[in-house]
Design an enzyme around this catalytic site. Sequence first.
Site, short mmCIF file in Angstrom:
data_model
loop_
_atom_site.label_atom_id
_atom_site.label_comp_id
_atom_site.label_asym_id
_atom_site.label_seq_id
_atom_site.Cartn_x
_atom_site.Cartn_y
_atom_site.Cartn_z
N HIS A 74 5.90 -24.17 5.20
CA HIS A 74 7.35 -24.04 5.03
C HIS A 74 8.12 -25.23 5.61
O HIS A 74 9.27 -25.46 5.26
CB HIS A 74 7.88 -22.70 5.57
CG HIS A 74 8.01 -22.63 7.04
ND1 HIS A 74 6.95 -22.44 7.88
CD2 HIS A 74 9.09 -22.73 7.86
CE1 HIS A 74 7.37 -22.41 9.13
NE2 HIS A 74 8.67 -22.58 9.16
N LYS A 92 11.90 -27.59 4.35
CA LYS A 92 13.12 -27.79 5.15
C LYS A 92 13.88 -28.99 4.60
O LYS A 92 13.29 -30.02 4.32
CB LYS A 92 12.76 -28.01 6.62
CG LYS A 92 12.29 -26.74 7.31
CD LYS A 92 12.02 -27.00 8.79
CE LYS A 92 11.31 -25.83 9.44
NZ LYS A 92 12.19 -24.79 9.93
N HIS A 107 2.13 -28.08 10.34
CA HIS A 107 3.51 -28.56 10.33
C HIS A 107 3.66 -29.98 10.91
O HIS A 107 4.28 -30.85 10.30
CB HIS A 107 4.43 -27.61 11.11
CG HIS A 107 4.37 -26.19 10.64
ND1 HIS A 107 4.17 -25.86 9.33
CD2 HIS A 107 4.50 -25.01 11.30
CE1 HIS A 107 4.18 -24.52 9.20
NE2 HIS A 107 4.37 -24.00 10.39
N ARG A 130 0.80 -1.22 0.00
CA ARG A 130 0.00 0.00 0.00
C ARG A 130 0.84 1.28 0.00
O ARG A 130 0.47 2.27 -0.60
CB ARG A 130 -0.90 -0.01 1.23
CG ARG A 130 -2.20 0.68 0.95
CD ARG A 130 -3.24 0.41 1.92
NE ARG A 130 -2.71 -0.10 3.19
CZ ARG A 130 -3.49 -0.45 4.19
NH1 ARG A 130 -4.77 -0.36 4.06
NH2 ARG A 130 -2.99 -0.89 5.32
N LYS A 137 -0.14 -20.10 5.09
CA LYS A 137 -1.10 -20.41 6.13
C LYS A 137 -1.37 -19.18 7.00
O LYS A 137 -0.49 -18.31 7.03
CB LYS A 137 -0.61 -21.58 6.97
CG LYS A 137 0.61 -21.25 7.85
CD LYS A 137 0.95 -22.40 8.73
CE LYS A 137 0.65 -22.14 10.16
NZ LYS A 137 1.53 -21.18 10.84
N GLU A 193 10.03 -24.80 20.64
CA GLU A 193 10.58 -23.48 20.34
C GLU A 193 10.93 -22.77 21.64
O GLU A 193 10.29 -23.00 22.67
CB GLU A 193 9.55 -22.63 19.60
CG GLU A 193 9.11 -23.21 18.28
CD GLU A 193 8.19 -22.26 17.53
OE1 GLU A 193 8.71 -21.47 16.74
OE2 GLU A 193 6.98 -22.29 17.78
N ASP A 218 -1.93 -23.31 14.85
CA ASP A 218 -0.71 -22.69 14.34
C ASP A 218 0.35 -23.72 13.92
O ASP A 218 1.08 -23.49 12.97
CB ASP A 218 -0.14 -21.76 15.43
CG ASP A 218 1.04 -20.94 14.94
OD1 ASP A 218 0.89 -20.27 13.89
OD2 ASP A 218 2.10 -20.95 15.59
C1 BG6 Z 1 5.06 -20.74 11.84
C2 BG6 Z 1 4.25 -20.47 13.06
O1 BG6 Z 1 4.27 -21.34 10.85
O2 BG6 Z 1 6.15 -21.60 12.16
C3 BG6 Z 1 5.11 -19.88 14.15
O3 BG6 Z 1 3.18 -19.60 12.75
C4 BG6 Z 1 6.32 -20.75 14.41
O4 BG6 Z 1 4.38 -19.71 15.36
C5 BG6 Z 1 7.05 -21.06 13.12
O5 BG6 Z 1 7.19 -20.05 15.30
C6 BG6 Z 1 8.15 -22.09 13.35
O6 BG6 Z 1 8.93 -22.22 12.21
P1 BG6 Z 1 10.47 -22.65 12.30
O7 BG6 Z 1 10.88 -22.75 10.87
O8 BG6 Z 1 11.17 -21.57 13.05
O9 BG6 Z 1 10.48 -23.95 13.02
#
Ligand code: BG6
Length: 483
Positions: free
Chosen positions: A178, A182, A240, A51, A148, A216, A235
């Site tokens: 994503h 990996k 994942h 924007r 997502k 994490e 999430d």
């Molecule tokens: C994202 C989540 O999809 O993946 C986040 O929304 C999360 O909350 C992240 O921290 C983790 O990704 P990675 O690659 O750091 O393991």
Amino acid sequence: MASRIIPVDPFDLVIFGGTGDLARRKILPGLYRRFLDEQITEDSRIIGAARSTMDDAAYREVVRASIRDHIPAAKQAADAVDRFVNIVGYVALDARGTDGWDALAKLMRKSVVRAFYLSVAPTLFAEIATRLHRHRITDKHSRIVIEKPFGRDRASARKLNAEMATHFKEDQIYRIDHYLGKETVQNLMAVRFANILFEPLWNAQYVDHVQITVAETVGVEGRGSYYDTSGAMRDMVQNHLMQLLCLIAMEPPYKFDPDAVRDEKLKVIRALDPVAPDDIVRGQYLGTGQADSYLDHTGRTESLTESFVALKASLSSWRWKGTPFYLRTGKRLRARASEIAVTFKEPPHSIFEQEEGWRANVLVIRLQPDEGINLKVMIKEPGPGGMRLTEVPLDMSFAEALGEEGTDIPDAYERLIMDVIRGNQTLFMRGDEVEAAWAWTDPIIGEWEARGESPKPYDAGSSGPEDALMLMHRDGRRWREIR
Ligand code: BG6
């Protein structure tokens, strides 16, 4: 040792949300690295769209800053950065209005791949797709990339899929998870399907259980208000962890082909049994000392949203009936550690007299950090003291095994964006997969909402709530340490 780099065809890539966090942290640095490796050539173009009013020169400064902040200094040669920003341009547009769209249409070149990366709030996906179509910016070869969350339940995912399908065919839609980009996650398929060694044992007869952990250390910090409407189940687990489970549990596809792979993953998701309320534990982190609590990050005094989930899943399939899959993920845990551990059963009969110290074989696939594979085997303890057995790891760290290239593992986004340009959907989620994953998740979340129970508190820096330990203890098993 690194695989040969084949340049992709020239493309026009438009990044909606081109000034946003994901673009600056992942997409632009990833593109720069692919450019540096000459996978992207100078006849391609990257167009930021957002924007804010700015010209190409100002956007190029945004791109330079993103490279400065996210690429190691050794890879920031001035002339490479100059050449890269030369292929970058910008268009200011209003995703919900008419401004800027004609200008974008004029920028598009014929006869190159056109890709549109929607790095924006999901509420804008349909609006942008419609405008791209209305302004004749897309054609039947164009690709659209979305991130997502793909809905927040099955109904909203269906609606989103239907909206996207109005203007794009399924083979034009690239839904990014994503985790699938990996390197080690892709290696899961290589380990399973390029070796004869594991496959005969890869079933309920020989596998006692599987643990999938994505731990994490970060909290929800600046994302608190978004995260609070989502929680760890939506999430991380629905996407994942589910994808990891699929890659471990799926049947060998007949070919490494997008639909062949995704058909097999879909069968796994459909074979998942409903999860009983007793087989799932939710947690929320407390603050300790300097560290903020989950509630501090959300700015609320109470919230029923979970920042941790542990659950026991099972599959109704010939291969896996009777082998539990324990899944666990959480924020603010003791360490950043993601791994899959396949624990095999003990030998049916021991010919050795030693009663203590027996361990089952465990195959550990470390996703991050320190990517690699580790197989725990029993051997004889060296020395003259008789036949004493001990466990040792057969350890393969990719960094050590592959030398320098092993440490220079590309970011997931680099691989995935190149796949978009190449038109390869293997590592992207298909619409029916997403809906099936929600169909399994919805009743779990529905049950929580109906009960209105608070998640169990856990200390920041711990391994999660005590109850999560019990989930395995009561089955006579234990979680691997998070470290
Ligand atoms: C994202 C989540 O999809 O993946 C986040 O929304 C999360 O909350 C992240 O921290 C983790 O990704 P990675 O690659 O750091 O393991």
